[in-house]
Every structure is written in structure tokens, then in C-alpha cells.
Design a protein around this motif. Structure first.
Motif, PDB file in Angstrom:
ATOM      1  N   LYS A 199      -3.233 -26.058 -12.227  1.00 49.46           N
ATOM      2  CA  LYS A 199      -3.926 -27.190 -12.842  1.00 49.46           C
ATOM      3  C   LYS A 199      -3.221 -27.641 -14.114  1.00 49.46           C
ATOM      4  O   LYS A 199      -3.112 -28.844 -14.386  1.00 49.46           O
ATOM      5  CB  LYS A 199      -5.376 -26.804 -13.146  1.00 49.46           C
ATOM      6  CG  LYS A 199      -6.198 -27.925 -13.750  1.00 49.46           C
ATOM      7  CD  LYS A 199      -7.661 -27.524 -13.897  1.00 49.46           C
ATOM      8  CE  LYS A 199      -8.483 -28.678 -14.454  1.00 49.46           C
ATOM      9  NZ  LYS A 199      -9.932 -28.342 -14.516  1.00 49.46           N
ATOM     10  N   THR A 200      -2.742 -26.691 -14.893  1.00 49.44           N
ATOM     11  CA  THR A 200      -2.018 -27.034 -16.120  1.00 49.44           C
ATOM     12  C   THR A 200      -0.764 -27.828 -15.793  1.00 49.44           C
ATOM     13  O   THR A 200      -0.481 -28.856 -16.421  1.00 49.44           O
ATOM     14  CB  THR A 200      -1.660 -25.756 -16.898  1.00 49.44           C
ATOM     15  OG1 THR A 200      -2.868 -25.061 -17.224  1.00 49.44           O
ATOM     16  CG2 THR A 200      -0.904 -26.081 -18.172  1.00 49.44           C
ATOM     17  N   ALA A 230       6.056 -30.365  -8.874  1.00 49.75           N
ATOM     18  CA  ALA A 230       6.625 -29.296  -8.042  1.00 49.75           C
ATOM     19  C   ALA A 230       6.093 -27.928  -8.476  1.00 49.75           C
ATOM     20  O   ALA A 230       5.792 -27.069  -7.638  1.00 49.75           O
ATOM     21  CB  ALA A 230       8.150 -29.327  -8.107  1.00 49.75           C
ATOM     22  N   LYS A 231       5.970 -27.714  -9.795  1.00 53.35           N
ATOM     23  CA  LYS A 231       5.456 -26.444 -10.286  1.00 53.35           C
ATOM     24  C   LYS A 231       3.971 -26.292  -9.931  1.00 53.35           C
ATOM     25  O   LYS A 231       3.510 -25.188  -9.615  1.00 53.35           O
ATOM     26  CB  LYS A 231       5.653 -26.342 -11.796  1.00 53.35           C
ATOM     27  CG  LYS A 231       7.120 -26.188 -12.217  1.00 53.35           C
ATOM     28  CD  LYS A 231       7.240 -26.052 -13.718  1.00 53.35           C
ATOM     29  CE  LYS A 231       8.698 -25.849 -14.145  1.00 53.35           C
ATOM     30  NZ  LYS A 231       8.833 -25.721 -15.622  1.00 53.35           N
ATOM     31  N   ALA A 232       3.232 -27.394 -10.000  1.00 52.96           N
ATOM     32  CA  ALA A 232       1.821 -27.336  -9.611  1.00 52.96           C
ATOM     33  C   ALA A 232       1.699 -26.978  -8.135  1.00 52.96           C
ATOM     34  O   ALA A 232       0.909 -26.106  -7.750  1.00 52.96           O
ATOM     35  CB  ALA A 232       1.152 -28.683  -9.888  1.00 52.96           C
ATOM     36  N   GLU A 233       2.501 -27.627  -7.299  1.00 57.53           N
ATOM     37  CA  GLU A 233       2.459 -27.343  -5.865  1.00 57.53           C
ATOM     38  C   GLU A 233       2.802 -25.886  -5.575  1.00 57.53           C
ATOM     39  O   GLU A 233       2.153 -25.234  -4.736  1.00 57.53           O
ATOM     40  CB  GLU A 233       3.429 -28.250  -5.118  1.00 57.53           C
ATOM     41  CG  GLU A 233       3.441 -28.008  -3.622  1.00 57.53           C
ATOM     42  CD  GLU A 233       4.387 -28.920  -2.867  1.00 57.53           C
ATOM     43  OE1 GLU A 233       4.376 -28.880  -1.623  1.00 57.53           O
ATOM     44  OE2 GLU A 233       5.141 -29.662  -3.515  1.00 57.53           O
ATOM     45  N   GLU A 234       3.778 -25.358  -6.280  1.00 58.55           N
ATOM     46  CA  GLU A 234       4.171 -23.966  -6.075  1.00 58.55           C
ATOM     47  C   GLU A 234       3.002 -23.022  -6.307  1.00 58.55           C
ATOM     48  O   GLU A 234       2.773 -22.083  -5.526  1.00 58.55           O
ATOM     49  CB  GLU A 234       5.327 -23.617  -7.010  1.00 58.55           C
ATOM     50  CG  GLU A 234       5.778 -22.166  -6.911  1.00 58.55           C
ATOM     51  CD  GLU A 234       6.826 -21.810  -7.955  1.00 58.55           C
ATOM     52  OE1 GLU A 234       7.385 -20.691  -7.865  1.00 58.55           O
ATOM     53  OE2 GLU A 234       7.079 -22.615  -8.877  1.00 58.55           O
ATOM     54  N   LEU A 258      -7.590 -30.589  -3.392  1.00 62.38           N
ATOM     55  CA  LEU A 258      -7.303 -31.963  -3.796  1.00 62.38           C
ATOM     56  C   LEU A 258      -6.207 -32.033  -4.852  1.00 62.38           C
ATOM     57  O   LEU A 258      -5.430 -33.002  -4.890  1.00 62.38           O
ATOM     58  CB  LEU A 258      -8.579 -32.642  -4.292  1.00 62.38           C
ATOM     59  CG  LEU A 258      -9.562 -33.039  -3.185  1.00 62.38           C
ATOM     60  CD1 LEU A 258     -10.856 -33.587  -3.782  1.00 62.38           C
ATOM     61  CD2 LEU A 258      -8.943 -34.072  -2.245  1.00 62.38           C
ATOM     62  N   MET A 259      -6.111 -31.027  -5.716  1.00 57.73           N
ATOM     63  CA  MET A 259      -4.999 -31.010  -6.673  1.00 57.73           C
ATOM     64  C   MET A 259      -3.671 -30.789  -5.950  1.00 57.73           C
ATOM     65  O   MET A 259      -2.652 -31.403  -6.307  1.00 57.73           O
ATOM     66  CB  MET A 259      -5.232 -29.950  -7.741  1.00 57.73           C
ATOM     67  CG  MET A 259      -6.312 -30.316  -8.745  1.00 57.73           C
ATOM     68  SD  MET A 259      -6.375 -29.238 -10.213  1.00 57.73           S
ATOM     69  CE  MET A 259      -6.986 -27.715  -9.508  1.00 57.73           C
ATOM     70  N   LEU A 260      -3.667 -29.928  -4.948  1.00 56.57           N
ATOM     71  CA  LEU A 260      -2.447 -29.735  -4.166  1.00 56.57           C
ATOM     72  C   LEU A 260      -2.082 -31.024  -3.432  1.00 56.57           C
ATOM     73  O   LEU A 260      -0.901 -31.407  -3.382  1.00 56.57           O
ATOM     74  CB  LEU A 260      -2.631 -28.587  -3.174  1.00 56.57           C
ATOM     75  CG  LEU A 260      -1.448 -28.313  -2.228  1.00 56.57           C
ATOM     76  CD1 LEU A 260      -0.155 -28.065  -2.993  1.00 56.57           C
ATOM     77  CD2 LEU A 260      -1.770 -27.116  -1.317  1.00 56.57           C
ATOM     78  N   ALA A 261      -3.073 -31.700  -2.883  1.00 54.81           N
ATOM     79  CA  ALA A 261      -2.818 -32.978  -2.220  1.00 54.81           C
ATOM     80  C   ALA A 261      -2.210 -33.984  -3.194  1.00 54.81           C
ATOM     81  O   ALA A 261      -1.274 -34.728  -2.853  1.00 54.81           O
ATOM     82  CB  ALA A 261      -4.113 -33.530  -1.626  1.00 54.81           C
TER      83      ALA A 261
END
Length: 505
Positions: free
Chosen positions: A222-223, A231-235, A395-398
């Protein structure tokens, strides 16, 4: 049964850690000091409990208690504040100032949580006769909670001071602000440390509600999302979504069960704030040992017709958003009827047919209300609040995928949210980034209404001003970008000679 962990709040709340002066030769045996505390594993557990306690402390505007929870929503287009509490109404109508008591209290309590976390981290090494894995887990828990308080500070106030150790003298109290970038880096450091720690991925039922390794991973993702580091969020989110078979995460089939008090700490709970009627009978004032860990949020939001205080009022704008799309069977979106009560056929609210008790054009909150109880009932509520649900992770990953040009990769994640809401199947294959983000924005608004996420979503999407002014909600004409963040409180400016106000305040 409610979680036994939070009985520790009352133990922890009694702690008043202080240092003895060099001149004293004897310690008062009735007073806890640095010399008499921080001796055992139980002391360390109690220290951690006090950090959790700050999240729900009604006397000091804990971040998931009634003041902060209402302020998260009443400055959006979806809710408006009743005008009987001047500070909350000022925030809701964009008239607050550095001296507004409610935002001052939130600032103070976030730092209380940080100072308590720093004590645990600092003194953990001197505890003897403790399992080393347990020590590391408690330190990691405190580190995550410190990061969570800094996360909340930076999204609410922007640039703020950073403390990462105990305060040992008066000079240490006075720090200049770190840059917003430095605060975000501290958040990332704390979350990353907790994510790499020996914290368990899943707790047994008796300890549900505590921070896990997966909680830290989710918040780290989330951060990065808030930082637009897609990309870092998706990871980070992939670590959770790709391992549902082992971590047990998923969506409850029935959306309404999330808020009925019977399915708390379920497979959809990533971090859930615990409330319970254990302890004393007092909510406001009194000693920590006299206070209940219940909340009055239900009474705050209930209609006057049933003894409520109607402090947070849903708008027609929110209801319209909820009714934008019906289910495949042409029923209301179940998120609408779980979130709001209004005059539709068959609506029951506080045991009454809606039209027989409430105004025909009224709209009331149902989510996290004891709406199945009769009026004049027990108003101290033990319904938990969600800090993060698994639907949020999906939804954040989306969103992270979409913002990297992978709308097709986002589609199955959005579909899971739509399918749970029983909406008609739509073809999202080949959608543009703008098309997918429009859908994600709508789904987040409907999915998380009243859960305190929408304001921060609008702000990071850059749509806050357009939405507020376009809604024509009360106070919209007062809005300017100045109100995107709270100001540094006047008390901090007056007491800390190194403190300066953030622009544009």
C-alpha cells in the motif's frame, strides 16, 4: 468470542513509565519505573499492547475511534458532519484551522503510539529469560505499529518530525520536521523490517487481530502504491494473492457478513481493529483500567429516532453511486443495502420498517451499526473496524497492474470484486488504462464506503477537487488544495521551537 489479546490493553494502559532522578536512593515500590519494568516477557507483551491501545483510545482520538473515523469520511462527497461538534463540522466544511481540537488530538495520539513503540524496541534487548523468537516477534510487531503511525501521520499531515528511539532529555522532545520523503522512507523501513521478521503469517484464533508478516507485506504494498511505485507495489501484493492456498486469504461470499459482528477476523481480514465490551463500563474519561474497549461509533451514526446522535450523515451522492449498477438479477448491489438504509421496499432498520419510523427521504448508515437491535439498546458497540481487507489488496493490485499498462492482468482481480457483489459479467478484455481505472475508482468507492479510504484515494488520484466541487455538498465552495492535509497543530508550533507550519497553511 471477542479476542483475549485486548485484555492486555488494560494491563498496558496502567503503565506510566518514568525515570528516577540520580538523587533518589530508593524506588517507590508502588510506581512503575524503567528500573522496575521491562524485566519480563510479560512486560514486553504489555508494552506492545499499549501501542495497539493508542489505535482505539477514545479519550485521545485513536485513529480508528470515533473522531478520526468520522473525519476520514466527512470531508468527502459521501458524508457530511452534523454541526453540533464544531471541530468535526469545520473539517467537514473545509473551515478547520491549526487550532482545531480534533486534528490536534489525532496528531498527539499518533505520536503516543510511536513513543510507545520506541520504548518496546529500545528495552526489548534487556529482557532476560525470554525466547529469542518471541523477542524478535514483539520487536517486529512494535516496528510495524510505529510504521503504521508514521503512515497515518504522513497521509494526514505530510512533513512531520521522526523519532526512532526513546526520549531521554528535554532537548530530545524538540525536533524539526523531516521532509515528506524522509517520513515515507521511515514507513517503508519499518514495514519492510516487519515483513522480513519472524512474525507468523497466520495467528491462531486466540491471537487474531495481531499484526502478522502478511499484514506488513500488505501495508508495504500500500505504501508503494501511494508512492506510485507501481512495480514495487505489485511485487508485494503478489506475495499475498499468489499464495492464497497457504495464507488463507479470500473474500467472504456474502458482503453483509463482513459487518454483522458474527464473522470477524475472517479470511478477508488483513488487519482488523478489535473492539470488545471487556473491561470497565467507562468509555470517556476515567483511568485506563476503568474503560471498556467498546466504541460508541454506532450511537454516533444512528438516527435520533432510535436514540442516536446522527453525527455522520450519508449524502444522496453516495446513494446514487451505490445504485449506479444493479445485480445480474436486477436487485440492489448488496454493498448498497449493507452500507446504507433508505426507503426501499422491505428495508428494516433498528427492527422497524423504514417508512414507519424514519423520514421518507432519509439516508442512514447501516455498515458497522447495530442496526438489527431495537432502539434504546446497549449502545457500546463491539463491532470491529477494518484497517485493511483482502478486497482492498485485490483492488490495489489491480490498480498497480493497470498503471503499468496491464489492464488485462487487472481484469480478473476486479472481476472477483464484481462477482462477490453479484453484478452482471462484463467484458474488460482490451480495456484502456483510463477505462480500467474508472472501473477501479467506482468499485473502491462502493466497496469501502464508511471504511475511511475514499478521501485518500481521491487525493492520490488527483480527483479530489473535481469530486468535491462537483458534488455541491455542504461546504464545497470553501474547499481548496489547502485542505488536502491537516495543518501542523498550533500547540506543536507554540511548544516546539524547531517546528514550522507546512505549506500552504
Amino acid at each position: 468470542m471477542k479476542k483475549k489479546l485486548y485484555i492486555l490493553f488494560f494491563i498496558g494502559g496502567l503503565l506510566s513509565i518514568s525515570s528516577c532522578t540520580e538523587e533518589l536512593e530508593l524506588e517507590n515500590p508502588n510506581k512503575l519505573t524503567d528500573g522496575s519494568f521491562w524485566k519480563t516477557s510479560d512486560d514486553l507483551e504489555s508494552g506492545v499492547a499499549t501501542i495497539y491501545n493508542a489505535l482505539v483510545d477514545n479519550n485521545n482520538a485513536g485513529y480508528w475511534e470515533i473522531q478520526a473515523m468520522q473525519l476520514k469520511e466527512n470531508r468527502t462527497e459521501n458524508f457530511i458532519a452534523r454541526n453540533d461538534v464544531p471541530g468535526r463540522y469545520a473539517v467537514s466544511t473545509y473551515k478547520n484551522s491549526p487550532s482545531t481540537a480534533e486534528t490536534t488530538a489525532i496528531f498527539k495520539t499518533l505520536y503516543i503510539g510511536i513513543f510507545r513503540a520506541n520504548q518496546v524496541i529500545h528495552y526489548a534487548s534487556q529482557i532476560k529469560n525470554i525466547d529469542e523468537t518471541k523477542r524478535a516477534q514483539l520487536v517486529a510487531e512494535a516496528t510495524f505499529l510505529r510504521g503504521l503511525n508514521y503512515f497515518n501521520l504522513v497521509i494526514e499531515y505530510g512533513s512531520v518530525p521522526i523519532f526512532t528511539d526513546i526520549v531521554t532529555n528535554q532537548e530530545d522532545y524538540f525536533k524539526a520536521k523531516a521532509t515528506e520523503e524522509e517520513v515515507w522512507n521511515q514507513v517503508i523501513s519499518d514495514f519492510d523490517a516487519a515483513a522480513k521478521s519472524p512474525l507468523p503469517e497466520i495467528y491462531p484464533a486466540a491471537s487474531k487481530g495481531r499484526v502478522t508478516k502478511n499484514t506488513a507485506i500488505a501495508y508495504l504494498g500500500k505504501t508503494y502504491l501511494y508512492r506510485k511505485e507501481w512495480a514495487k507495489a505489485e511485487e508485494q501484493f503478489n506475495k499475498l494473492v499468489n499464495n492464497e492456498a497457504t495464507n488463507g486469504y479470500g473474500l467472504l461470499e456474502d458482503y453483509a457478513q463482513l459487518f454483522d459482528g458474527k464473522h470477524e477476523n475472517s479470511k478477508e481480514s488483513v488487519f482488523e481493529i478489535q473492539f470488545s465490551k471487556v473491561g470497565g463500563a467507562t468509555i470517556w474519561g476515567g483511568e485506563p483500567s476503568q474503560r471498556t474497549r467498546a466504541t460508541t461509533m454506532a450511537q454516533e451514526c444512528a438516527p435520533g429516532e432510535v436514540g442516536g446522535w446522527f453525527e455522520l450523515l450519508p449524502t444522496k451522492t453516495l446513494l446514487d453511486a451505490m445504485l449506479q449498477e444493479k445485480t445480474a438479477a436486477n436487485d440492489f448491489d448488496p454493498r448498497a443495502t449493507a452500507t446504507l438504509a433508505w426507503n426501499y421496499p422491505g428495508c428494516i432498520y433498528y427492527t422497524y420498517p423504514f417508512a414507519s419510523k424514519f423520514k421518507a427521504d432519509a439516508i442512514w448508515i447501516r455498515k458497522n451499526q447495530n442496526w438489527w437491535d431495537a432502539d434504546e439498546g446497549e449502545w457500546k458497540s463491539e463491532l470491529n473496524e477494518f484497517a485493511m481487507r483482502y478486497a482492498d489488496v485485490l483492488l490495489m493490485l489491480a490498480e498497480a497492474k493497470t498503471m503499468q499498462g496491464n489492464s488485462d492482468g487487472a481484469a480478473p482481480l476486479v472481476k472477483r470484486i464484481r462477482d462477490r457483489a453479484k453484478l452482471a459479467d462484463i467484458t474488460m478484455t482490451g480495456w484502456s488504462q483510463d477505462q480500467m481505472m474508472t472501473e477501479i475508482m467506482h468499485q473502491r468507492n462502493v466497496e469501502f464506503a464508511r471504511e475511511g479510504l475514499h478521501f485518500y484515494d481521491l487525493r492520490r488520484w488527483g480527483t479530489l477537487e473535481t469530486v468535491i466541487k462537483g458534488s455541491l455538498r455542504e461546504g464545497y465552495a470553501n474547499y481548496s488544495a489547502k485542505y488536502n492535509y491537516y495543518p501542523i497543530p498550533s500547540s506543536e508550533l507554540n511548544n516546539n521551537p524547531k517546528m514550522t507550519q507546512n505549506a500552504p497553511w
